[in-house]
Scaffold this active site. Structure first.
Site, PDB file in Angstrom:
ATOM      1  N   CYS A  10      -7.796   4.369  13.106  1.00 34.06           N
ATOM      2  CA  CYS A  10      -7.287   3.320  11.876  1.00 34.06           C
ATOM      3  C   CYS A  10      -8.208   3.497  10.736  1.00 34.06           C
ATOM      4  CB  CYS A  10      -7.090   1.869  12.293  1.00 34.06           C
ATOM      5  SG  CYS A  10      -6.066   1.770  13.753  1.00 34.06           S
ATOM      6  N   CYS A  50      -1.041  -1.420  10.767  1.00 31.04           N
ATOM      7  CA  CYS A  50      -1.573  -2.400  11.767  1.00 31.04           C
ATOM      8  C   CYS A  50      -2.664  -3.179  11.313  1.00 31.04           C
ATOM      9  CB  CYS A  50      -2.207  -1.548  13.147  1.00 31.04           C
ATOM     10  SG  CYS A  50      -3.811  -0.661  12.662  1.00 31.04           S
ATOM     11  N   ASP A  75       1.624   4.652   9.895  1.00 35.81           N
ATOM     12  CA  ASP A  75       1.043   3.663   9.041  1.00 35.81           C
ATOM     13  C   ASP A  75       0.632   4.545   7.619  1.00 35.81           C
ATOM     14  OD1 ASP A  75       1.569   1.893  10.894  1.00 35.81           O
ATOM     15  OD2 ASP A  75      -0.734   1.379  11.473  1.00 35.81           O
ATOM     16  N   CYS A 114       1.254   7.050  14.207  1.00 38.89           N
ATOM     17  CA  CYS A 114       1.714   5.785  13.930  1.00 38.89           C
ATOM     18  C   CYS A 114       2.541   5.512  12.773  1.00 38.89           C
ATOM     19  CB  CYS A 114       0.519   4.635  14.217  1.00 38.89           C
ATOM     20  SG  CYS A 114      -0.654   4.638  12.761  1.00 38.89           S
TER      21      CYS A 114
HETATM   22 FE1  FES Z   1      -1.715   3.008  12.613  1.00 35.82          FE
HETATM   23 FE2  FES Z   1      -3.865   1.687  13.122  1.00 35.82          FE
HETATM   24  S1  FES Z   1      -2.178   1.746  14.336  1.00 35.82           S
HETATM   25  S2  FES Z   1      -3.398   2.930  11.384  1.00 35.82           S
END
Ligand code: FES
Length: 124
Positions: free
Chosen positions: A102, A58, A35, A33
């Protein structure tokens, strides 16, 4: 979909920001993702006395970072190393299954911060 606790930690995250005099810093990213999470720890006599985080991610990533800072504070290094993504999710009254990954970030970032501390302070 999200528990009240998740929403609370997302809307009012605890311990956000950069810690300038951190004893250990851990940074991890989720390649899927994109992140990113950074965790800072302060350690005195083997106890984690302060934890802060910066997360670019997120809502669940923000809530889990916030929760892990609360969980790790006051713990010994060895106790903090035992914290898992399941502990974080449980304390948040659960996460939707597609958001469980996550919480990996928060446990991994804390572990990375502890490893960084140990690298800088061999034998502790
Ligand atoms: Fe990437 Fe939650 S969608 S850490």
């Amino acid at each position: 979909m999200y528990s009240e606790k998740v929403m609370d930690h997302f809307m009012n995250p605890r311990n956000v920001g950069e810690m300038k005099d951190a004893d250990g810093v851990g940074e991890v990213g989720n390649p899927t993702c994109g992140d990113l999470m950074k965790i800072y720890i302060k350690v005195e006599n083997g106890i984690i006395t302060n934890v802060m985080f910066q997360t670019f991610g997120c809502g669940a990533a923000i809530a889990t970072s916030s929760m892990i800072t609360e969980l790790a504070k006051g713990k010994t290094i060895d106790e903090a190393l035992k914290l898992t993504r399941d502990d974080v999710a449980e304390e948040l009254d659960g996460l939707p299954p597609i958001k469980m990954h996550c919480s990996n970030l928060s446990a991994d970032a804390l572990r990375a911060a502890i490893e960084d501390y140990r690298k800088k302070n061999p034998g502790k």
